[in-house]
Scaffold this active site. Structure first.
Site, PDB file in Angstrom:
ATOM      1  N   TYR A 145      15.857  -8.411   7.893  1.00  0.00           N
ATOM      2  CA  TYR A 145      14.876  -8.097   8.595  1.00  0.00           C
ATOM      3  C   TYR A 145      13.632  -7.254   7.996  1.00  0.00           C
ATOM      4  CZ  TYR A 145      18.590 -10.080  11.537  1.00  0.00           C
ATOM      5  OH  TYR A 145      19.222 -10.829  12.293  1.00  0.00           O
ATOM      6  N   LYS A 148      36.518  13.441   2.545  1.00  0.00           N
ATOM      7  CA  LYS A 148      35.909  13.543   3.961  1.00  0.00           C
ATOM      8  C   LYS A 148      36.584  12.377   4.969  1.00  0.00           C
ATOM      9  CE  LYS A 148      32.960  15.047   6.885  1.00  0.00           C
ATOM     10  NZ  LYS A 148      33.076  16.400   7.368  1.00  0.00           N
ATOM     11  N   ASP A 208      32.268  19.231   3.019  1.00  0.00           N
ATOM     12  CA  ASP A 208      31.421  20.208   3.601  1.00  0.00           C
ATOM     13  C   ASP A 208      32.065  21.456   3.682  1.00  0.00           C
ATOM     14  OD1 ASP A 208      33.364  19.127   5.319  1.00  0.00           O
ATOM     15  OD2 ASP A 208      32.130  19.228   7.151  1.00  0.00           O
ATOM     16  N   ASP A 248      28.774  13.988  -7.788  1.00  0.00           N
ATOM     17  CA  ASP A 248      27.243  14.246  -8.296  1.00  0.00           C
ATOM     18  C   ASP A 248      26.766  15.472  -7.527  1.00  0.00           C
ATOM     19  OD1 ASP A 248      25.060  13.867  -9.412  1.00  0.00           O
ATOM     20  OD2 ASP A 248      24.449  12.002  -8.214  1.00  0.00           O
ATOM     21  N   ASP A 263      26.078  19.713  -9.356  1.00  0.00           N
ATOM     22  CA  ASP A 263      24.804  20.285  -9.187  1.00  0.00           C
ATOM     23  C   ASP A 263      24.734  21.667  -8.673  1.00  0.00           C
ATOM     24  OD1 ASP A 263      23.942  18.137 -10.947  1.00  0.00           O
ATOM     25  OD2 ASP A 263      22.257  17.371  -9.361  1.00  0.00           O
TER      26      ASP A 263
END
Length: 358
Positions: free
Chosen positions: A143, A185, A218, A242, A246
Site C-alpha cells: 500500500y 529479549k 535492555d 551489532d 558499538d
C-alpha cells in the site's frame, strides 16, 4: 615462504586512509617472518557504485573466493543510501562466504580514558551471529503511497544457526573466564527469543564447564555501561550483537580502536576482517583517522591464517604506542594517521631488537 593472497577493499571515507597504513604495518610485521602477503586491491565501494550502479562487479564473489582472506576498510558515503552500501557489499560477502561469526574484541588501554565514570577496566569479546536473525531479507512493503502503507520484516532464527554461533561462543569462553552472557529479549519477543534461549542453553549444557547467564538486552545494555568489568564473553543475535559491540567499543574511549572479524571458522570460504568504525565522512580527507582498529583487524586476520606469534607482536606494538600516548586526536593526541602507523612499525622494530639483544 608462506604466501597468503588477500583481497583488499579499502572502500570509502577514512577506509582509504587507514587501509594503506595497516598494510604497511602488516608488511613490516611479516617481512622477516617467512610470510608474504599478496595484496589484491579492488576499487569497489561507493565511488564504484556512482560510476557503475553497483557496489561491486558481478564476478566480485568469484574473484574474492580465489583469495585467502578479505581485508575491508569502511563502507558508506553521504550521497549513497546505506541500503545500497550494506546490501550491495557487506551482507552479500558475509552470506556468500557463510561468515556466520562476527567476532569483536574490546579492551581498555592504559592511558586512554574511558567515556564511563570511574574509568573501568574493560575486556570483553562479543560473538555476534552474522548471517541470519533480524537482518533477514524476508519481508516487504505494501500500500505504498497511501495512508495504509505498511512494512513487514521477518526475523529468521534456525536451530542450525543458533547452535553453531553458541558453540563458537562456548569455545571462546572456554579459553577465558568460562562465563558466557547470552543477550535475549524473551519477555517481549515471544517466538524467536525463547527459541534462542533454549538452543543456547542446550549447547552450554553439553559443554559442561561454562557458566551461562541469560540477560535481557535492555538490562545488558545498562550493565555494559554501569559495570562492563562484569562481562567477559557475550553471545548475541545479529541485531543485538551489532548494537552491543558499538556500545562497548565506544566506552573504551574511541570506536576507532575496535576491530572485528567475519569468520567462516571451518575455512571453507575466505573470512573478512574490518575495523568497527564506519567511513566517518566528517573527518575523511584530513589524515587524522585512527588506524588502530584497522591494524588490529589485520592482526586478527594473521591469527586466523595461522600466524598467532606475528599477531601477538602487532598487538603488543600498537598497545605500547597507544599507551605511550602516540595517538590521533580522537584519543586526545596530535599524531596523524600515518604517524601512528610509523610509530607502530618503529615499535615492531624495537621489539625485534630487544628479542635478539641487538
Amino acid at each position: 615462504m608462506t604466501t597468503h593472497t588477500i583481497s583488499v577493499l579499502a572502500g570509502d571515507g577514512i577506509g582509504l586512509e587507514v587501509m594503506p597504513v595497516a598494510i604497511e604495518v602488516l608488511d613490516a610485521a611479516t617481512r622477516d617472518a617467512g610470510v608474504r602477503l599478496d595484496w589484491r586491491v579492488q576499487d569497489w565501494g561507493s565511488d564504484y557504485y556512482r560510476a557503475h550502479g553497483t557496489m561491486m562487479p558481478a564476478d566480485a564473489i568469484e574473484t574474492m573466493a580465489a583469495t585467502d582472506a578479505i581485508f575491508l576498510g569502511a563502507v558508506g558515503h553521504p550521497d549513497v543510501s546505506d541500503v545500497e552500501t550494506l546490501w550491495g557489499m557487506l551482507i552479500p560477502i558475509r552470506r556468500a562466504f557463510d561468515q556466520y561469526v562476527n567476532l569483536r574484541p574490546v579492551r581498555s588501554f592504559a592511558g586512554v580514558r574511558s567515556s564511563l565514570a570511574g574509568d573501568p577496566e574493560i575486556d570483553v569479546v562479543i560473538v555476534r551471529e552474522n548471517v541470519e536473525g533480524e537482518y533477514s531479507a524476508v519481508g516487504g512493503r505494501s500500500y505504498q503511497g497511501t495512508p495504509h502503507e505498511a512494512a513487514y520484516q521477518q526475523s529468521l532464527f534456525t536451530r542450525h544457526g543458533i547452535e553453531r554461533i553458541a558453540t563458537y561462543a562456548v569455545e571462546v569462553a572456554s579459553g577465558r573466564r568460562k562465563h558466557l552472557v547470552s543477550a535475549t529479549k524473551s519477555n517481549g519477543i515471544i517466538h524467536t527469543m525463547p527459541f534462542w534461549d533454549e538452543v543456547v542453553a542446550e549447547v552450554v549444557d553439553r559443554a559442561g564447564d561454562i557458566e551461562l547467564e541469560s540477560v535481557l538486552i535492555d538490562a545488558l545494555a545498562a550493565r555494559a555501561v554501569r559495570s562492563p568489568q562484569s562481562l567477559d564473553v557475550i553471545v548475541a543475535s545479529n541485531l543485538f550483537g551489532d548494537i552491543l559491540s558499538d556500545l562497548v567499543a565506544g566506552a573504551v574511549g574511541s570506536i576507532g580502536i575496535a576491530p572485528s572479524a567475519n569468520l567462516n571458522p571451518a575455512g571453507e570460504h575466505p573470512s573478512m576482517f574490518e575495523p568497527v568504525h564506519g567511513s566517518a565522512p566528517d573527518i575523511a580527507g584530513r589524515g587524522i583517522a585512527n588506524p588502530v582498529g584497522q591494524i588490529w583487524a589485520g592482526a586478527m586476520m594473521l591469527r586466523h591464517l595461522g600466524h598467532p606469534q606475528i599477531a601477538d607482536q602487532i598487538e603488543a606494538a600498537f598497545t605500547a604506542v597507544v599507551e605511550r600516548g602516540e595517538v590521533t586526536p580522537d584519543l586526545g593526541g596530535t599524531l596523524s594517521t600515518r604517524e601512528v602507523g610509523a610509530a607502530v612499525i618503529a615499535e615492531l622494530a624495537a621489539q625485534r631488537s630487544r628479542a635478539t639483544g641487538a
